[in-house]
Structures are given as C-alpha cells and as structure tokens.
Scaffold this active site. Structure first.
Site, PDB file in Angstrom:
ATOM      1  CE  LYS A  67      -2.425   1.530   3.679  1.00 36.79           C
ATOM      2  NZ  LYS A  67      -3.550   1.696   4.633  1.00 36.79           N
ATOM      3  CB  SER A 115      -4.621  11.571  16.121  1.00 33.24           C
ATOM      4  OG  SER A 115      -5.460  12.647  16.486  1.00 33.24           O
ATOM      5  CE  LYS A 167      -0.442   9.325  15.336  1.00 35.70           C
ATOM      6  NZ  LYS A 167      -1.236   8.669  14.280  1.00 35.70           N
TER       7      LYS A 167
END
Ligand code: NAD
Length: 321
Positions: free
Chosen positions: A67, A199, A226
């Site tokens: 991808k 997020s 994160k």
C-alpha cells in the site's frame, strides 16, 4: 492489470468480508506463512505530506504487494479531498507482474475496524454488554459499527477529547438500535470492551479507568511518540498485537517497554490465539489489550478480496499493461 477504483469499494466490500480476510491473515502471520516488509514513511518536504509504503507477502493467501500513500494535511481545506490517501498494488507472486491497483482509502478504514473486531471476537468476555469508545473521529465510526456485531451489546458509552464530535459515534449506536451515553474517563469502568482510536500523543485512558475483565482495543497508536493509554495499563493486562515488532516500536507497547514495565516477550500475536497456539483470555477477571498497529498484510488481504468481488460483479477495469 485490473483496476478497482475508490468509488467502487463501498459497493463491493462488506464488513463480513473484511473481518474474514483480516482474521485469516492474522492467523497466517502467526503461523509464519505471511510476513510484513519493513515500513517506509517519509516527510517528503512538500505540502507537509507524510508518504510511505507498507508491504508484505502472504504465502498462504498468495497476496504480494504494497500500500502506497500517507497523509496530506492540506487536502481538505485546499482541495476538498480527504487528507489520508492510499492505493494498494497487488503483484502475481509467480511472475512478479502487476495484477491489480485498488483504491485504498475506504479499505483502510474497513480493515482497521475489522482488526479490533477480530480482537473482540477472540479476547472479549462472551457476556460483554457495555462497549466504551475513546475517540469519535472518522475511524471511530467504522470501529464501533463493526464492533457492535461481535457481542450482544446493550449500551455504548463514549468519551472524546473534543466533545462536540461525540454525535458521530452516537449516530452509529442509534443506527444499531443501542442506547448511547457520554461519560467522563473514570466512567469507562462500566465498559466490558473499550476501543481507543485517537491521534493523541499523551494518554487519556488510565489504568484505573478500566475494570477487571475488560478487553481494550488500542487502535490509534501507529507512530513513534503517539500514546492513548497509560503504560501501567499494559503492565496490568495480557497484551496481544497484530505484529510484535511494530507493537514494541510504533504501537502502544513502545511506552511500557521504554518504562521497563513489560518486555517484548510479554506481547503475543493475536493470530496465535486465532490458531489456538495461545490460550488468549483464561479468566473473567483478566484484562486483555490488543495493540492494533496496522500492517501492510491487512491492506493486501482486503484488496485481494475486493478484486475477487469486482471481477465477480463485472466492475473491475481490465487494462493492458
Ligand atoms: P480523526 O482526525 O478523524 O480523529 C482524531 C481523534 O483523536 C478524534 O476523536 C479527536 O478528538 C482525538 N484527539 C485529537 N487530539 C487528541 C488528544 N490530544 N487527546 C485525545 N484525543 C485526541 O482521525 P482518525 O482517522 O479517526 O484516526 C485516528 C487515529 O487512528 C490516528 O492516529 C490514525 O493514525 C490512527 N489509525 C490507525 C490505524 C491502524 O491500523 N492502527 C489505521 C487508521 C488510522
């Protein structure tokens, strides 16, 4: 080469098909039949964009490819385009010839929702009735819609850093005929299953916001730095993941590892539970936590399925290449 454009994906792909593809590929990863290639992610110095590749090979499902895509933060404002953009390319593993090009935007949302659903199927208590959502953005609606199909949930509770976004998930709950209640974070102790999909770069869900017996799917942390949940929660939980190498480096486990609270050997593959080589949940009091970091093989699995469906339904575009 077959092309399945983004505009066709919603008509072709079902949540059931995505679930099935993700469950199979997690199992293949755990049995050593499928592996992910190292991820490339670069700030390209243009339009503040982050661009990269996630690829892999599934020898069992015969999916080879990648991808390509990333995040263009100015898209929506400047061009009325969504900020996340991706495309999946599939190759023939026998010849190396390109086989298909598939729109990857909706597929990313569906495969991520399928991952938390697979974790709920295999790790949540059978008698779970309350599901808690931490997060109410784009991805949260997909996660909740898919999760509601895994147990007989009687109530959705939700918290979001931006409370004005909560109607996004309230709408999904009501569409499924399940009541919704906004709660504060300590109110999450009512939940039997919690999905966290934000997020954030600092934790919202703390260890004492979670009751014994809960299953938590942490789906937002997919980058170094994160963090959605307190590292101490991982020390209290049995930790599972899609891929251990990603979990300990870019997933939620990165923080518990850095603080010395757990070791990488404490993180197990969800696929091993699916295959029956890991017992998964062994008591009603155990907290289970799925660290869903998102792997390229998930993208290949759902893209391969969508190509099959597009051929069956006569909507794949065949180009000579
Ligand atoms: P979004 O921008 O639509 O929503 C962001 C959410 O995070 C909102 O609920 C927002 O209120 C919340 N948030 C923002 N700042 C916060 C803070 N400081 N503290 C707590 N919450 C905060 O994004 P999205 O498309 O829903 O994606 C959410 C996250 O999921 C992103 O981090 C994205 O990279 C990640 N993601 C992971 C996978 C995977 O496979 N694991 C796949 C897709 C997206």
């Amino acid at each position: 080469m077959l092309i399945v454009p983004e505009r066709e994906i919603a008509n072709l792909m079902t949540r059931e098909a995505a679930f099935d593809a993700i469950e199979k590929v997690f199992a293949a990863m755990a049995s050593g039949d499928a592996y992910n290639f190292p991820v490339v992610r670069e700030a390209i110095g243009h339009e503040d964009a982050l661009y990269g590749f996630k690829g892999g090979f599934d020898r069992a499902g015969l999916s080879l490819g990648l991808k390509a895509g990333g995040y263009w933060p100015n898209n929506l404002e400047k061009r009325n385009l969504i900020n996340h953009q991706s495309t999946v390319f599939l190759f023939d593993p026998d010849t190396g010839k390109v086989k298909a090009m598939v729109g990857g935007n909706l597929l990313t949302a569906l495969r991520t929702a399928a991952a938390s659903s697979v974790s709920i199927k295999h790790l949540a208590r059978e008698n779970a009735t309350v599901i808690g959502m931490v997060g109410a953005g784009h991805q949260a609606t997909f996660q909740l819609r898919a999760a509601l199909e895994q147990r007989k949930f009687e109530k959705v509770i939700g918290w979001n850093y931006h409370p004005e976004m909560l109607p996004n998930i309230e709408k999904v709950a009501h569409e499924a005929g399940v009541p919704f209640e906004a709660v504060d974070l300590p109110g999450m102790t009512e939940a039997d299953v919690i999905i966290s999909i934000t997020s954030a770069f600092s934790p919202s869900l703390m260890a004492d916001h979670v009751s014994p017996g809960t299953h938590i799917a942490c789906m937002g942390t997919d980058t170094k730095g994160k963090q959605e949940v307190e590292a101490a929660l991982l020390a209290r939980a049995s930790v599972f993941t899609d891929e251990v190498a990603q979990s300990v480096s870019i997933g939620e486990a990165q923080h518990a590892i850095a603080e010395g609270l757990i070791k990488d050997t404490d993180v197990a593959q969800l696929g091993a539970v699916i295959n029956g080589t890991n017992p998964g949940r062994t008591s009603d009091h155990q907290i289970t936590l799925f660290d869903g970091t998102g792997v390229g093989l998930q993208d290949l699995a759902v893209a391969a399925k969508v190509v099959d469906l597009a051929v069956e339904q006569g909507v794949a575009i065949d180009v000579d290449f």
